[in-house]
Motif scaffolding. Structure first.
Motif, PDB file in Angstrom:
ATOM      1  N   ALA A   1       0.821  -1.219   0.000  1.00 45.45           N
ATOM      2  CA  ALA A   1       0.000   0.000   0.000  1.00 45.45           C
ATOM      3  C   ALA A   1       0.853   1.266   0.000  1.00 45.45           C
ATOM      4  CB  ALA A   1      -0.944  -0.007   1.189  1.00 45.45           C
TER       5      ALA A   1
ATOM      6  N   ASN B   1       2.105   4.639  -1.638  1.00 47.30           N
ATOM      7  CA  ASN B   1       1.658   5.589  -2.650  1.00 47.30           C
ATOM      8  C   ASN B   1       2.750   5.749  -3.707  1.00 47.30           C
ATOM      9  OD1 ASN B   1      -0.848   6.266  -1.434  1.00 47.30           O
ATOM     10  ND2 ASN B   1       0.233   7.592   0.031  1.00 47.30           N
TER      11      ASN B   1
ATOM     12  N   ASP C   1       2.829  11.457   3.050  1.00 47.41           N
ATOM     13  CA  ASP C   1       2.330  10.196   3.614  1.00 47.41           C
ATOM     14  C   ASP C   1       2.732   9.074   2.660  1.00 47.41           C
ATOM     15  OD1 ASP C   1       1.033  11.638   5.668  1.00 47.41           O
ATOM     16  OD2 ASP C   1      -0.646  12.044   4.323  1.00 47.41           O
TER      17      ASP C   1
ATOM     18  N   ARG D   1       2.313   5.919   2.641  1.00 51.35           N
ATOM     19  CA  ARG D   1       1.426   4.771   2.442  1.00 51.35           C
ATOM     20  C   ARG D   1      -0.034   5.235   2.445  1.00 51.35           C
ATOM     21  NH1 ARG D   1       2.865   0.029   6.423  1.00 51.35           N
ATOM     22  NH2 ARG D   1       1.936  -1.189   4.733  1.00 51.35           N
ATOM     23  N   SER D   2      -0.869   4.449   1.776  1.00 59.10           N
ATOM     24  CA  SER D   2      -2.294   4.775   1.710  1.00 59.10           C
ATOM     25  C   SER D   2      -3.057   4.199   2.892  1.00 59.10           C
ATOM     26  CB  SER D   2      -2.888   4.250   0.396  1.00 59.10           C
ATOM     27  OG  SER D   2      -2.715   2.836   0.294  1.00 59.10           O
TER      28      SER D   2
END
Length: 649
Positions: free
Chosen positions: A168, A170, A210, A212-213
């Motif tokens: 996950a 991004n 950020d 990661r999602s």
């Protein structure tokens, strides 16, 4: 291993040292518009948030929260600088955002570790703000990063070591960056090929970063590095020499210069001086006892005290003020006690003011009451006390920002209020009944040579005087900045009994020009005879919007009748040190001139036409101030106009 915060501190110090050491070389060529180069830096990464699911098959038993790391950053870039101020920058680089997370304790009471190796290709366009005379510049803009590596390494004693990739992640992150740099020229000033070495530092905030999602990891980065820049300049065209292009001479405003000798003043003058008494006792910050500078008597001393003991003859100080005047004021409580003792029907109210509140103010007032009751035997029922947040009138005003410590010290005080006229007779407004002092002035202020200059406002920057006697000896005075200056005649005469003096003025103008003027004056040292004179003072509240007109009755009925035909009246205006120099100077001049106007009107038509007036404002000039400015009472007494009346023999 050195902690990351210590590394940042050392790098910041080095960056500042490089900036201070770098100097801009004034080129003989025009600077390049386009610059190209490469940079290398260290990314100091700070992770916050939470991560526990590392990939689709691994959820660790204890989440990781904080991580730090130092990773490389390298880039190529271009800069466009059409002028010395604004420009644009464009960086494309490899951006390492990896970190080691703080070790955590797993449920098995064993340590777990996590290392990430996140990295990106970043694109960073920026707006550049520079300066004409310095290599310092600032930049800011967006940051777009594309993920190229998402590896991690996880270890724990009771689990298999895992080297994998985060799930996950991004593929792109979008954030911002702001920073500063300093261009240090490495190439000669006359070289067309320009090379700059540019240390820089930038800040990349957590918002938008950020990786990661899922979960809540975010990263903040501080980047410290150096760039090498290359550009090509152009030769500075040499303009043709102008033909007969001689600038016109500067226009110099004329300066009027006058010299006035002493006004037939004697060497010794005995002055009957009326000193206004402040109806105020000032207290030190944090103390509720009466300050030691006030004269406090024992019961036996108080029984023998009489106000007229303070009227003994005194000597004048260099400013012409009585050296004992402040001592007279510091007897204010003894004077009040003596007057209340002589007038048993008189009552007073003591208003204590304190920024700490009415309770603290009441304690100040109680200290004064206790002294009057215990030492002078005054019935306590005749003395009311109260407390206030702020004195009335207050020295500190709403919105004021300057000299607050001095102003607030003036508001920590006890004001003596009464309706009994035998105690407080208004002399110029709100003062206690004045005290009369006989003062011997050995060097009165009007035994001066007065120099005046007059020019367009702001034209004269400073001026000085040279006085030359018949033997060619020169005495120098100055520099001065005001429009008028008095110099004691004795300072010019020295040991000579008399003499003719050539007076040379040298004035430096604000436009760089100079003006020189000449005059003469004859001086003679007067015989040491004693003549009589009178002195009155009026005192003003700080920055209160009152005018001399409020003292009209006092000046017309008390002061004016003492002015005889042929008398000389010298009026000096003063202020304290609070406020701007120009404002204080103008205020003192206006009050002195208004005082003269009222006195002239009072004696008009009385047959006293042969009276000489001179009104001078000294502002806060320390050489002429009646008192120092250290104590609140000194500043109060410096807000004054002093009137000297010298009658003919």
């Amino acid at each position: 291993m050195i902690p990351i915060n210590k590394i940042l501190q050392r790098l910041a110090i080095c960056f500042v040292m490089v900036i201070c050491a770098g100097t801009m070389v004034n080129g003989q060529t025009t600077p390049p518009v386009w610059w190209f180069g490469a940079s290398g830096a260290a990314n100091f990464n700070f992770y916050t948030g939470t991560t526990q699911r590392l990939d689709n098959s691994l959820i660790v038993p204890t989440p990781f929260h904080k991580g730090t790391g130092v990773q490389p950053y390298v880039s190529i870039f271009a800069e466009y600088r059409p002028g010395p101020t604004w420009g644009f920058m464009f960086n494309v680089g490899y951006d390492g955002l990896g970190a080691k997370f703080d070790n955590v304790e797993a449920p098995c009471n064993c340590e777990a570790t996590l290392n990430s190796d996140l990295s990106y290709v970043s694109v960073e366009p920026s707006v550049r703000l520079g300066f004409k005379t310095s290599g310092l510049y600032f930049f800011a803009g967006p940051s777009l990063a594309f993920n190229v590596n998402k590896n991690f390494a996880y270890t724990q004693v009771n689990q298999q070591n895992t080297n994998s990739t985060f799930s996950a992640v991004n593929s792109t992150i979008f954030s911002g960056q702001v920073g500063a740099g300093f261009d240090i020229p490495l190439s000669p000033a006359n070289s067309l090929s320009k090379v700059n070495l540019s240390p820089f530092v930038s800040y990349h905030p957590y918002f938008g970063q950020d990786p990661r999602s899922i979960e809540s990891l975010s990263v903040t980065t501080v980047r410290v590095g150096v760039a090498i820049k290359f550009g090509k300049g152009h030769k500075t065209p040499v303009p043709d020499a102008p033909i007969a292009n001689i600038p016109p001479p500067a226009v110099v405003a004329d300066v009027a210069f006058t010299v006035r000798g002493p006004i037939n003043a004697p060497a010794v003058r005995q002055v009957s001086e009326t000193l206004p008494m402040l109806n105020t006792v000032f207290f030190d910050e944090g103390a509720t006892t009466i300050p030691a500078r006030y004269v406090l008597l024992t019961n036996g001393q108080a029984a023998a005290f009489k106000e007229d003991q303070l009227q003994n003859e005194q000597s004048a100080s260099g400013t012409g003020r009585s050296a004992g005047q402040l001592n007279v004021y510091h007897n204010v409580l003894n004077i009040l006690g003596d007057r209340m003792r002589e007038n048993p029907g008189a009552t007073i109210s003591l208003d204590g003011s304190s920024a700490q509140g009415p309770k603290d103010g009441s304690e100040l007032a109680a200290s004064v009451k206790q002294y009057l009751v215990n030492v002078f035997g005054i019935d306590g029922a005749r003395i009311a006390i109260k407390g206030s947040f702020k004195a009335n009138p207050s020295s500190e005003h709403i919105g004021g920002t300057k000299d607050l410590a001095l102003l607030r010290s003036e508001d920590r005080r006890v004001d003596i209020e009464t309706a009994s006229a035998e105690l407080l007779v208004e002399v110029g407004g709100g003062m206690m009944k004045p005290v009369h002092i006989i003062t011997t002035m050995e060097n009165p202020l009007d035994f001066e040579v007065v120099f005046k200059i007059d020019s367009a406002k702001g034209q004269v920057k400073s001026w000085a005087i040279d006085a030359t006697n018949d033997q060619g000896a020169v005495r120098h005075f100055g520099p001065f900045t005001g429009g008028q200056q008095g110099v004691p005649a004795a300072d010019i005469l020295g040991s000579s009994p008399s003499g003719n003096y050539k007076i040379a003025l040298h004035a430096d103008m604000s436009n760089g020009a100079t003006v020189d003027k000449q005059s003469t004056v004859y001086l003679v040292r007067p015989a040491p005879t004693i003549t009589k004179g009178f002195r009155y003072s009026i005192v003003f509240d700080f920055d209160k919007a009152k005018t001399i007109a409020e003292y009209d009755k006092f000046l017309a009925t008390v002061v004016a009748p003492l002015i005889t035909d042929g008398a000389t009246v010298t009026i000096h205006g003063h202020t304290d040190i609070i406020g701007g120099e120009a404002y204080n100077q103008q205020l003192s001049e206006d009050r002195a001139k208004q005082t003269q106007k009222i006195l002239e009107q009072a004696i008009a038509g009385s047959g006293r036409d042969n009276v000489k007036f001179e009104a001078v404002g000294f502002g806060a000039d320390a050489d002429h101030s009646p008192f120092e400015n250290n104590l609140p009472e000194e500043r109060f007494y410096n807000r004054t106009v002093i009137i000297d009346i010298l009658t003919v023999k």
